[in-house]
Design a protein around this motif. Structure first.
Motif, PDB file in Angstrom:
ATOM      1  N   ALA A 188      24.554  -4.738  -6.212  1.00 22.09           N
ATOM      2  CA  ALA A 188      24.006  -5.656  -7.209  1.00 22.09           C
ATOM      3  C   ALA A 188      22.723  -5.104  -7.831  1.00 22.09           C
ATOM      4  O   ALA A 188      21.966  -4.378  -7.190  1.00 22.09           O
ATOM      5  N   ALA A 189      22.526  -5.460  -9.084  1.00 22.42           N
ATOM      6  CA  ALA A 189      21.310  -5.080  -9.804  1.00 22.42           C
ATOM      7  C   ALA A 189      20.733  -6.330 -10.462  1.00 22.42           C
ATOM      8  O   ALA A 189      21.480  -7.240 -10.856  1.00 22.42           O
ATOM      9  N   PHE A 190      19.431  -6.357 -10.560  1.00 21.55           N
ATOM     10  CA  PHE A 190      18.732  -7.511 -11.117  1.00 21.55           C
ATOM     11  C   PHE A 190      17.871  -7.081 -12.294  1.00 21.55           C
ATOM     12  O   PHE A 190      17.246  -6.026 -12.257  1.00 21.55           O
ATOM     13  N   VAL A 191      17.842  -7.923 -13.301  1.00 24.82           N
ATOM     14  CA  VAL A 191      16.928  -7.742 -14.424  1.00 24.82           C
ATOM     15  C   VAL A 191      15.915  -8.872 -14.313  1.00 24.82           C
ATOM     16  O   VAL A 191      16.289 -10.054 -14.275  1.00 24.82           O
ATOM     17  N   ILE A 192      14.646  -8.509 -14.230  1.00 27.76           N
ATOM     18  CA  ILE A 192      13.565  -9.489 -14.154  1.00 27.76           C
ATOM     19  C   ILE A 192      12.795  -9.414 -15.461  1.00 27.76           C
ATOM     20  O   ILE A 192      12.437  -8.327 -15.929  1.00 27.76           O
ATOM     21  N   VAL A 193      12.566 -10.577 -16.046  1.00 22.63           N
ATOM     22  CA  VAL A 193      11.928 -10.657 -17.360  1.00 22.63           C
ATOM     23  C   VAL A 193      10.672 -11.520 -17.270  1.00 22.63           C
ATOM     24  O   VAL A 193      10.724 -12.645 -16.764  1.00 22.63           O
ATOM     25  N   GLU A 194       9.576 -10.983 -17.751  1.00 24.39           N
ATOM     26  CA  GLU A 194       8.344 -11.739 -17.932  1.00 24.39           C
ATOM     27  C   GLU A 194       8.177 -11.919 -19.437  1.00 24.39           C
ATOM     28  O   GLU A 194       8.131 -10.937 -20.169  1.00 24.39           O
ATOM     29  N   ALA A 195       8.125 -13.161 -19.883  1.00 22.01           N
ATOM     30  CA  ALA A 195       8.047 -13.415 -21.321  1.00 22.01           C
ATOM     31  C   ALA A 195       6.825 -14.253 -21.679  1.00 22.01           C
ATOM     32  O   ALA A 195       6.432 -15.149 -20.926  1.00 22.01           O
ATOM     33  N   ASP A 196       6.258 -13.941 -22.821  1.00 26.40           N
ATOM     34  CA  ASP A 196       5.179 -14.723 -23.419  1.00 26.40           C
ATOM     35  C   ASP A 196       5.659 -15.181 -24.787  1.00 26.40           C
ATOM     36  O   ASP A 196       6.005 -14.357 -25.641  1.00 26.40           O
ATOM     37  N   ILE A 197       5.693 -16.483 -24.974  1.00 21.41           N
ATOM     38  CA  ILE A 197       6.298 -17.089 -26.161  1.00 21.41           C
ATOM     39  C   ILE A 197       5.220 -17.527 -27.137  1.00 21.41           C
ATOM     40  O   ILE A 197       4.293 -18.252 -26.772  1.00 21.41           O
ATOM     41  N   PHE A 198       5.356 -17.080 -28.387  1.00 22.48           N
ATOM     42  CA  PHE A 198       4.408 -17.514 -29.411  1.00 22.48           C
ATOM     43  C   PHE A 198       5.072 -18.343 -30.502  1.00 22.48           C
ATOM     44  O   PHE A 198       4.394 -18.931 -31.336  1.00 22.48           O
ATOM     45  N   ASP A 199       6.396 -18.428 -30.505  1.00 24.95           N
ATOM     46  CA  ASP A 199       7.130 -19.303 -31.421  1.00 24.95           C
ATOM     47  C   ASP A 199       8.317 -19.895 -30.660  1.00 24.95           C
ATOM     48  O   ASP A 199       9.353 -19.256 -30.513  1.00 24.95           O
ATOM     49  N   SER A 200       8.133 -21.115 -30.153  1.00 26.51           N
ATOM     50  CA  SER A 200       9.157 -21.708 -29.289  1.00 26.51           C
ATOM     51  C   SER A 200      10.462 -22.005 -30.022  1.00 26.51           C
ATOM     52  O   SER A 200      11.538 -21.939 -29.423  1.00 26.51           O
ATOM     53  N   ALA A 201      10.417 -22.302 -31.306  1.00 29.87           N
ATOM     54  CA  ALA A 201      11.648 -22.566 -32.064  1.00 29.87           C
ATOM     55  C   ALA A 201      12.503 -21.293 -32.137  1.00 29.87           C
ATOM     56  O   ALA A 201      13.724 -21.341 -31.961  1.00 29.87           O
TER      57      ALA A 201
END
Length: 94
Positions: free
Chosen positions: A2-15
């Motif tokens: 198994a492999a995992f993709v981990i994402v850290e996101a910062d949102i500046f436009d929620s729409a």
């Protein structure tokens, strides 16, 4: 393995980010992946967490994860995501 993709996101436009969230599940599933977690808030038990969102995807293997990330379908979604957020994507094999 198994492999995992981990994402850290910062949102500046929620729409815009909401539009991205609608497109992504089908692209993940098409490559044998699934969401392990998808959301916020994150509680930092040690250290600091300075991001808006944490996502973890599981794929059967690294090749499937890479195939998903570089697929035409995900690249279309990624283009939309980049208009509403910044992110780090990490690929880890179990």
């Amino acid at each position: 393995m198994a492999a995992f993709v981990i994402v850290e996101a910062d949102i500046f436009d929620s729409a815009v980010y909401d539009e991205y969230k609608k497109l992504t599940p089908a692209t993940v599933a098409a490559h044998g992946g699934k969401f392990v977690l998808r959301g916020n808030p994150v509680e930092a038990l040690e250290g600091e967490w300075k991001h808006d969102r944490l996502v973890m995807l599981e794929f059967p293997d690294k090749k499937s994860a890479r195939d998903w990330y570089y697929s035409k379908e995900y690249q279309t979604a990624k283009e939309i995501r980049s208009k509403g957020s910044t992110a780090k994507f990490l690929l880890i094999e179990q």
